[in-house]
Design an enzyme around this catalytic site. Structure first.
Site, mmCIF file in Angstrom:
data_model
loop_
_atom_site.group_PDB
_atom_site.id
_atom_site.type_symbol
_atom_site.label_atom_id
_atom_site.label_comp_id
_atom_site.label_asym_id
_atom_site.label_seq_id
_atom_site.Cartn_x
_atom_site.Cartn_y
_atom_site.Cartn_z
ATOM 1 N N ASP A 1 -12.324 -21.077 34.492
ATOM 2 C CA ASP A 1 -11.668 -19.787 34.687
ATOM 3 C C ASP A 1 -11.362 -19.579 36.178
ATOM 4 O O ASP A 1 -10.731 -18.593 36.560
ATOM 5 C CB ASP A 1 -12.488 -18.626 34.097
ATOM 6 N N SER A 2 -11.770 -20.546 37.023
ATOM 7 C CA SER A 2 -11.345 -20.569 38.428
ATOM 8 C C SER A 2 -9.824 -20.715 38.511
ATOM 9 O O SER A 2 -9.246 -20.532 39.586
ATOM 10 C CB SER A 2 -12.039 -21.698 39.192
ATOM 11 N N LYS B 1 -17.693 -23.445 27.693
ATOM 12 C CA LYS B 1 -18.743 -23.039 28.631
ATOM 13 C C LYS B 1 -18.790 -21.519 28.706
ATOM 14 O O LYS B 1 -17.759 -20.866 28.791
ATOM 15 C CB LYS B 1 -18.500 -23.629 30.026
ATOM 16 N N GLU C 1 -21.036 -18.177 30.578
ATOM 17 C CA GLU C 1 -21.951 -17.805 31.654
ATOM 18 C C GLU C 1 -23.069 -16.908 31.123
ATOM 19 O O GLU C 1 -22.800 -15.940 30.405
ATOM 20 C CB GLU C 1 -21.181 -17.050 32.764
ATOM 21 N N GLU D 1 -25.028 -23.188 39.427
ATOM 22 C CA GLU D 1 -24.150 -22.938 40.568
ATOM 23 C C GLU D 1 -24.888 -22.201 41.678
ATOM 24 O O GLU D 1 -25.507 -21.155 41.444
ATOM 25 C CB GLU D 1 -22.936 -22.120 40.095
HETATM 26 N N1 LIG Z 1 -11.329 -22.389 44.511
HETATM 27 C C1 LIG Z 1 -12.441 -22.059 43.857
HETATM 28 N N2 LIG Z 1 -13.519 -22.856 43.980
HETATM 29 C C2 LIG Z 1 -14.682 -22.569 43.334
HETATM 30 O O1 LIG Z 1 -15.657 -23.337 43.477
HETATM 31 C C3 LIG Z 1 -14.716 -21.417 42.502
HETATM 32 C C4 LIG Z 1 -13.572 -20.623 42.391
HETATM 33 N N3 LIG Z 1 -12.456 -20.956 43.070
HETATM 34 N N4 LIG Z 1 -13.554 -19.533 41.603
HETATM 35 C C5 LIG Z 1 -14.639 -19.291 40.700
HETATM 36 C C6 LIG Z 1 -15.892 -19.683 41.279
HETATM 37 C C7 LIG Z 1 -16.354 -18.822 42.423
HETATM 38 N N5 LIG Z 1 -17.124 -19.765 43.176
HETATM 39 C C8 LIG Z 1 -17.629 -19.568 44.454
HETATM 40 C C9 LIG Z 1 -17.132 -18.573 45.265
HETATM 41 C C10 LIG Z 1 -17.613 -18.433 46.545
HETATM 42 C C11 LIG Z 1 -18.567 -19.302 47.005
HETATM 43 C C12 LIG Z 1 -19.093 -19.214 48.392
HETATM 44 O O2 LIG Z 1 -20.064 -19.833 48.665
HETATM 45 N N6 LIG Z 1 -18.402 -18.483 49.299
HETATM 46 C C13 LIG Z 1 -18.675 -18.291 50.702
HETATM 47 C C14 LIG Z 1 -19.388 -16.981 50.991
HETATM 48 C C15 LIG Z 1 -20.724 -16.881 50.409
HETATM 49 C C16 LIG Z 1 -21.496 -15.666 50.892
HETATM 50 O O3 LIG Z 1 -21.018 -14.531 50.733
HETATM 51 O O4 LIG Z 1 -22.583 -15.895 51.409
HETATM 52 C C17 LIG Z 1 -19.365 -19.420 51.463
HETATM 53 O O5 LIG Z 1 -18.922 -19.712 52.565
HETATM 54 O O6 LIG Z 1 -20.353 -19.991 51.046
HETATM 55 C C18 LIG Z 1 -19.061 -20.291 46.185
HETATM 56 C C19 LIG Z 1 -18.586 -20.418 44.915
HETATM 57 C C20 LIG Z 1 -17.098 -21.061 42.566
HETATM 58 N N7 LIG Z 1 -15.870 -21.030 41.827
HETATM 59 C C1 LIG Z 2 -17.024 -23.836 39.376
HETATM 60 C C2 LIG Z 2 -17.058 -24.200 37.923
HETATM 61 C C3 LIG Z 2 -18.441 -24.520 37.456
HETATM 62 C C4 LIG Z 2 -16.414 -23.144 37.066
HETATM 63 O O1 LIG Z 2 -17.021 -22.492 36.249
HETATM 64 C C5 LIG Z 2 -14.972 -22.923 37.233
HETATM 65 O O2 LIG Z 2 -14.291 -23.715 37.909
HETATM 66 O O3 LIG Z 2 -14.466 -21.947 36.657
HETATM 67 MG MG LIG Z 3 -15.930 -20.817 35.576
#
Ligand SMILES: Nc1nc(=O)c2c([nH]1)NC[C@@H]1CN(c3ccc(C(=O)N[C@@H](CCC(=O)O)C(=O)O)cc3)CN21
Ligand SMILES: CC(C)C(=O)C(=O)O
Ligand SMILES: [Mg+2]
Length: 272
Positions: free
Chosen positions: A52-53, A121, A123, A190
Site C-alpha cells: 500500500d506504499s 498482508k 497490519e 518494520e
Molecule cells: N517510499 C516508501 N518507502 C517505505 O519504506 C514506505 C513507504 N514509502 N510508505 C509506507 C511505509 C512507511 N514507511 C516508513 C516511513 C518512514 C520511515 C522513517 O524512518 N522516516 C524517517 C523519520 C523517522 C522519525 O520520525 O524518526 C527516518 O529518517 O527514519 C520509515 C518507514 C515504510 N513504508
Molecule cells: C514497507 C512494506 C513492508 C509495506 O508494507 C509496503 O510497502 O506497503
Molecule cells: Mg504496506
C-alpha cells in the site's frame, strides 16, 4: 544465477518456510506495475509485495491511508501479469478490513479473485485476530505485519522505531506468536530494535521478514523505488540505495530535452 533460482521453480508460501529451515534468507521487494515486476521477477526475487506504499510512491500521498481496494487491485493485477516465478503478496489497504471480519473476508476475496495475487498482508496483531482467522479459513494465505504499521501512523504520531519500551515489545512478541498460531505463513517486522526482531525470528518457525529490523531475521524487504534511489527525500537509516536512479534519470531527461530543442533528435536513421 542465485541458489534460490535453481532450487525453486515457483515460490510458494511453503517454499518460504523451507528456506527458513535451510537458513536461506528471503529477498522481497515491492512492485506496483507490470514493467518493474517483470524485471524484478526475472532477476530472481523471492517475494513481490504489492504494498500500500503505492499510495506514497505511485500516487504521491503523504500516508498509505488514502489508497483504495480498487486501486490495490489495479496494481496487483498489473504485477501478476508480469510474473513467472515470484510469490505475489498484496497489502489489504486501510479501511478494507478493520471494521469487521466479514468485511475483511469480502475485501480479501475481491483481491484474490480480481487480481490473481497469491497471498495477502494485514497490519496488526490481536486486534485483527478474527479477520485473520476468517481469511485463513477461506484458504487465503496471510502474512502478518507488526512494529511500525504505517496504517496506524496517526496513532503513533511519528515514523520512529517501535517497541523500544518493554510493554510494547512484550505485546509484539505475543502478537507474533498469535499470528503464527493462527496460521499466518510469514510476518513482516518494520522498524523495531534488531535484538527484538532476532528474538522473534528465533521463537517462530514461520519466516520473519524485516525492514529496519536488522539482520537477525529470515529475510528483508524494501520499497523498490527507495532501493533504486529514485527519491532523494526518503532517507531512513535502514535504506540502502543500490542505484542513484534519480541522477541517472534526470541526466537522460535533460539530454532528451536538449536534443529536441537542438533538432538533434530525431536524426536521419530515426525517421521514415
Ligand atoms: N517510499 C516508501 N518507502 C517505505 O519504506 C514506505 C513507504 N514509502 N510508505 C509506507 C511505509 C512507511 N514507511 C516508513 C516511513 C518512514 C520511515 C522513517 O524512518 N522516516 C524517517 C523519520 C523517522 C522519525 O520520525 O524518526 C527516518 O529518517 O527514519 C520509515 C518507514 C515504510 N513504508
Ligand atoms: C514497507 C512494506 C513492508 C509495506 O508494507 C509496503 O510497502 O506497503
Ligand atoms: Mg504496506
Amino acid at each position: 544465477m542465485s541458489a534460490a533460482k535453481k532450487e525453486y521453480k515457483r515460490i510458494t508460501v511453503k517454499s518460504l518456510t523451507e528456506m527458513k529451515s535451510h537458513g536461506e534468507k528471503i529477498a522481497m521487494l515491492t512492485a506496483y506495475d507490470y514493467t518493474m515486476a517483470k524485471i524484478v521477477d526475472r532477476a530472481g526475487i523471492d517475494v513481490i509485495l504489492v504494498g500500500d506504499s503505492a499510495s506514497n510512491v505511485m500516487a504521491g500521498h503523504e500516508t498509505t491511508l488514502p489508497i483504495t481496494l480498487d486501486q490495490m487491485i489495479y496494481h496487483a493485477s498489473s504485477v501478476i501479469r508480469a510474473i513467472k516465478r515470484s510469490l505475489v503478496v498484496v497489502d489489504l489497504p486501510f479501511g478494507s478490513y478493520q471494521s469487521d471480519p466479514k468485511e475483511a473476508l469480502r475485501s480479501a476475496i475481491r483481491i484474490m479473485k480480481e487480481s490473481g495475487g497469491h497471498a495477502l498482508k494485514l497490519e496488526g496483531g490481536s486486534e485483527i485476530k478474527e479477520s485473520v482467522k476468517r481469511i485463513l479459513n477461506a484458504g487465503i494465505p496471510v502474512m502478518g505485519h507488526l512494529g511500525l504499521t504505517p496504517q496506524s501512523i496517526y496513532k503513533f504520531g511519528t515514523y520512529t522505531v517501535r517497541a523500544k519500551e518493554e510493554a510494547e515489545a512484550e505485546k509484539l512478541k505475543q502478537d507474533a506468536l498469535l499470528l503464527e498460531k493462527l496460521g499466518c505463513f510469514a510476518l513482516v517486522l518494520e522498524k523495531v530494535p534488531s535484538a527484538l526482531a532476532k528474538e522473534v525470528a528465533e521463537s517462530l518457525t514461520i519466516p520473519v521478514i524485516g525492514i529496519g529490523a536488522g539482520n537477525g531475521v529470515d529475510g528483508q524487504v524494501l520499497v523498490m523505488h527507495d532501493m533504486l534511489g529514485m527519491s532523494k527525500e526518503f532517507s531512513p537509516r535502514f535504506l540502502r540505495r543500490y542505484l542513484d536512479l534519480h541522477t541517472l534519470m534526470t541526466g537522460a531527461f535533460e539530454q532528451y530535452i536538449t536534443d529536441v530543442k537542438a533538432v538533434d533528435f530525431p536524426n536521419e536513421e530515426e525517421q521514415y
